[in-house]
Design a protein around this motif. Structure first.
Motif, PDB file in Angstrom:
ATOM      1  N   GLY A 279      63.047  24.252   7.483  1.00  0.00           N
ATOM      2  CA  GLY A 279      63.011  23.929   8.904  1.00  0.00           C
ATOM      3  C   GLY A 279      62.514  22.531   9.164  1.00  0.00           C
ATOM      4  N   ASN A 280      62.367  21.735   8.096  1.00  0.00           N
ATOM      5  CA  ASN A 280      61.852  20.373   8.214  1.00  0.00           C
ATOM      6  C   ASN A 280      63.038  19.393   8.194  1.00  0.00           C
ATOM      7  OD1 ASN A 280      60.668  17.827   7.779  1.00  0.00           O
ATOM      8  ND2 ASN A 280      58.922  18.753   6.725  1.00  0.00           N
ATOM      9  N   PRO A 281      63.233  18.604   9.229  1.00  0.00           N
ATOM     10  CA  PRO A 281      64.387  17.694   9.305  1.00  0.00           C
ATOM     11  C   PRO A 281      64.215  16.427   8.459  1.00  0.00           C
ATOM     12  CG  PRO A 281      63.054  17.421  11.249  1.00  0.00           C
ATOM     13  CD  PRO A 281      62.398  18.538  10.460  1.00  0.00           C
ATOM     14  N   VAL A 282      64.107  16.582   7.150  1.00  0.00           N
ATOM     15  CA  VAL A 282      63.968  15.439   6.247  1.00  0.00           C
ATOM     16  C   VAL A 282      65.304  14.705   6.149  1.00  0.00           C
ATOM     17  CG1 VAL A 282      63.500  14.761   3.870  1.00  0.00           C
ATOM     18  CG2 VAL A 282      62.119  16.530   4.939  1.00  0.00           C
ATOM     19  N   ASP A 283      65.259  13.372   6.183  1.00  0.00           N
ATOM     20  CA  ASP A 283      66.485  12.575   6.145  1.00  0.00           C
ATOM     21  C   ASP A 283      66.681  11.807   4.842  1.00  0.00           C
ATOM     22  OD1 ASP A 283      67.311  13.263   8.749  1.00  0.00           O
ATOM     23  OD2 ASP A 283      65.919  11.774   9.591  1.00  0.00           O
ATOM     24  N   GLU A 284      65.653  11.700   4.025  1.00  0.00           N
ATOM     25  CA  GLU A 284      65.736  10.885   2.818  1.00  0.00           C
ATOM     26  C   GLU A 284      65.525  11.735   1.572  1.00  0.00           C
ATOM     27  OE1 GLU A 284      66.599   7.786   2.835  1.00  0.00           O
ATOM     28  OE2 GLU A 284      66.592   7.547   5.029  1.00  0.00           O
ATOM     29  N   LEU A 285      66.424  11.573   0.598  1.00  0.00           N
ATOM     30  CA  LEU A 285      66.326  12.340  -0.649  1.00  0.00           C
ATOM     31  C   LEU A 285      65.041  12.069  -1.429  1.00  0.00           C
ATOM     32  CD1 LEU A 285      69.976  12.241  -2.017  1.00  0.00           C
ATOM     33  CD2 LEU A 285      68.604  14.286  -1.636  1.00  0.00           C
ATOM     34  N   PRO A 286      64.606  10.807  -1.563  1.00  0.00           N
ATOM     35  CA  PRO A 286      63.384  10.566  -2.326  1.00  0.00           C
ATOM     36  C   PRO A 286      62.190  11.364  -1.810  1.00  0.00           C
ATOM     37  CG  PRO A 286      64.530   8.503  -1.957  1.00  0.00           C
ATOM     38  CD  PRO A 286      65.234   9.530  -1.135  1.00  0.00           C
ATOM     39  N   GLU A 287      62.142  11.596  -0.492  1.00  0.00           N
ATOM     40  CA  GLU A 287      61.024  12.359   0.070  1.00  0.00           C
ATOM     41  C   GLU A 287      61.011  13.787  -0.468  1.00  0.00           C
ATOM     42  OE1 GLU A 287      59.219  13.817   4.381  1.00  0.00           O
ATOM     43  OE2 GLU A 287      60.758  12.243   4.312  1.00  0.00           O
ATOM     44  N   ILE A 288      62.186  14.371  -0.638  1.00  0.00           N
ATOM     45  CA  ILE A 288      62.247  15.747  -1.165  1.00  0.00           C
ATOM     46  C   ILE A 288      61.768  15.775  -2.607  1.00  0.00           C
ATOM     47  CG2 ILE A 288      63.799  17.658  -1.720  1.00  0.00           C
ATOM     48  CD1 ILE A 288      65.461  16.859   0.695  1.00  0.00           C
ATOM     49  N   PHE A 289      62.154  14.791  -3.400  1.00  0.00           N
ATOM     50  CA  PHE A 289      61.693  14.750  -4.791  1.00  0.00           C
ATOM     51  C   PHE A 289      60.183  14.484  -4.839  1.00  0.00           C
ATOM     52  CE2 PHE A 289      66.212  14.268  -5.634  1.00  0.00           C
ATOM     53  CZ  PHE A 289      66.364  15.003  -6.809  1.00  0.00           C
ATOM     54  N   ASP A 290      59.680  13.666  -3.920  1.00  0.00           N
ATOM     55  CA  ASP A 290      58.231  13.446  -3.853  1.00  0.00           C
ATOM     56  C   ASP A 290      57.509  14.752  -3.507  1.00  0.00           C
ATOM     57  OD1 ASP A 290      58.587  10.781  -4.419  1.00  0.00           O
ATOM     58  OD2 ASP A 290      58.434  10.109  -2.335  1.00  0.00           O
ATOM     59  N   ARG A 291      58.068  15.510  -2.589  1.00  0.00           N
ATOM     60  CA  ARG A 291      57.466  16.792  -2.221  1.00  0.00           C
ATOM     61  C   ARG A 291      57.482  17.767  -3.401  1.00  0.00           C
ATOM     62  NH1 ARG A 291      57.642  18.241   3.698  1.00  0.00           N
ATOM     63  NH2 ARG A 291      57.855  16.268   4.794  1.00  0.00           N
ATOM     64  N   ALA A 292      58.581  17.741  -4.172  1.00  0.00           N
ATOM     65  CA  ALA A 292      58.660  18.603  -5.349  1.00  0.00           C
ATOM     66  C   ALA A 292      57.585  18.227  -6.364  1.00  0.00           C
ATOM     67  CB  ALA A 292      60.048  18.498  -5.981  1.00  0.00           C
ATOM     68  N   ALA A 293      57.381  16.927  -6.566  1.00  0.00           N
ATOM     69  CA  ALA A 293      56.359  16.465  -7.508  1.00  0.00           C
ATOM     70  C   ALA A 293      54.957  16.878  -7.062  1.00  0.00           C
ATOM     71  CB  ALA A 293      56.434  14.950  -7.644  1.00  0.00           C
ATOM     72  N   ALA A 294      54.790  17.031  -5.737  1.00  0.00           N
ATOM     73  CA  ALA A 294      53.493  17.440  -5.202  1.00  0.00           C
ATOM     74  C   ALA A 294      53.341  18.958  -5.167  1.00  0.00           C
ATOM     75  CB  ALA A 294      53.311  16.868  -3.804  1.00  0.00           C
TER      76      ALA A 294
END
Length: 404
Positions: A279-294
């Motif tokens: 439900g989070n409107p993320v627009d950039e792919l790097p942010e998703i990978f950063d979230r995965a790393a966290a």
């Protein structure tokens, strides 16, 4: 220079090709050394080297001490004999490069596409002419242009079709438009095919005669190298795995346009899945990978899901083509997290999983592949008497011997 061999007999062309190959591969080299290595007479070699020097293809570079104290002049390929322009056109960015005929990439640039690619023709022309002007290269010295495109290239019509990530492209006769302005031969090729050729020439594919290159970025695509040749298929669509059927997905018009696999295994799929699941409107792919790393569980789940789809496509292709290796690249596929999960799922699916490695050339693979093809085109047009007997319209034969 373009007419160096125009009046030559086929045998003379064969000899010229042999001489040029030795100079390219082993220069600086003397005429006597060329004669010894080729088996041609010293007189024949001397005549051909003189012709090549007069037309600007080779140049004197020094001398070597011979027998009885004599010195012999040595020759090498003249890098300034000509130049090639190489382009890698993606869904959102344009990479350009200018190189000399020795294979040295003089400069490369990267810029975002304007207006979603609607100005692609003008942007390409501006970029290429800008590089030529910047390096004071006369237009007559531009011998070849190779453009990688995110779509299928029909070798009969020389037009692009099936380009969902750059929909403006099929409406432009890009090859003819560039050729008319630049005055040089232009060749269009699928961008992932170019990356595969780049890896074959200077990357991790050098030790493999048959391999597949899977690029996952905005979309997903594959380049296929079989027995040292780029395989395009009957209509230029070989490797378009984005359209590979995924049986558990509904096929609506949007899925049909982009392809069933691409809708579940690509950069766009990662963004869509994350938005849906979190439900989070993320627009950039790097942010998703950063979230995965966290440790973000949704981000980890999405990356795993997309990797599983990619692994299915690799596994299916491996059972049909039996390649030695799969190389994984692209802005998404080149990430170590994606490589690890693709390997995991392949091991889960196959008794003897296909080895999967990260591509060696990274984001430069497409430009390097374009350079390889451009140099081969120049060599074939100016020196080769004929194409290999086994070369067909749907193949691209890459002769490492005549590429610097």
């Amino acid at each position: 220079m373009n007419g160096v061999l125009a009046e030559s007999a086929i045998g003379r062309q064969v000899n010229c090709q042999a001489v040029m190959e030795r100079i390219v591969r082993q220069g600086p080299i003397s005429r006597a050394q060329v004669a010894k290595l080729t088996g041609l007479s010293k007189q024949t070699v001397s005549e051909l080297v003189s012709m090549l020097e007069e037309s600007g293809w080779v140049r004197e570079v020094g001398s070597v001490q011979g027998k009885l104290g004599r010195t012999a002049i040595t020759y090498e390929l003249n890098p300034k004999a000509g130049y090639v322009a190489v382009c890698d056109l993606g869904g959102t960015h344009l990479k350009l490069g200018i190189a000399d005929v020795s294979g040295h990439l003089i400069e490369e640039t990267r810029s975002p596409l304007k207006d979603g690619g609607a100005q692609v023709e003008a942007q390409l022309l501006q970029g290429i002419t800008g590089l030529l002007d910047k390096h004071a290269i006369d237009r007559s010295k531009l011998l070849q242009v190779v453009v990688g495109v995110p779509g299928v290239v029909d070798r009969k019509t020389r037009r692009v079709h099936h380009s969902p990530n750059l929909p403006a492209l099929p409406g432009v006769d890009l090859e003819a438009a560039l050729c008319s302005v630049l005055g040089a031969p232009v060749l269009l090729e699928n961008e992932v095919n170019l990356a595969a050729v780049g890896e074959l020439w200077r990357g991790r594919g050098q030790a493999s005669e048959s391999f597949i290159f899977v690029a996952m970025g905005t979309g997903i695509g594959m380049g296929v190298i079989l027995d040292g040749k780029l395989w395009r298929g009957a209509r230029g669509g070989a490797g378009e795995i984005g359209y590979m059927p995924v049986l558990n997905e509904d096929i609506d018009l949007e899925v049909k346009r982009h392809g069933p696999l691409e809708t579940v295994s690509s950069g766009q799929a990662i963004l869509r899945f994350y938005r849906e699941f979190s439900g989070n409107p993320v627009d950039e792919l790097p942010e998703i990978f950063d979230r995965a790393a966290a440790g973000d569980e949704v981000a980890l789940l999405v990356i795993d899901k997309v990797a599983r789809g990619c692994a299915k496509a690799i596994g299916a292709t491996a059972t049909v083509l039996d390649p030695q290796l799969c190389l994984l690249g692209g802005s998404v596929g080149g990430r170590p997290e994606m490589l690890e999960r693709v390997r995991y799922w392949l091991a889960d699916m196959m008794d003897d999983p296909l080895p999967v490695e990260a591509c060696a050339l990274g984001k430069k693979a497409g430009l390097i592949g374009a350079l390889a093809i451009a140099l081969q085109e120049v060599n074939g047009r100016h020196f080769s008497p004929q194409l290999p007997n086994n070369m067909q319209d749907n193949e691209l034969y890459l002769s490492r011997a005549t590429i610097p």
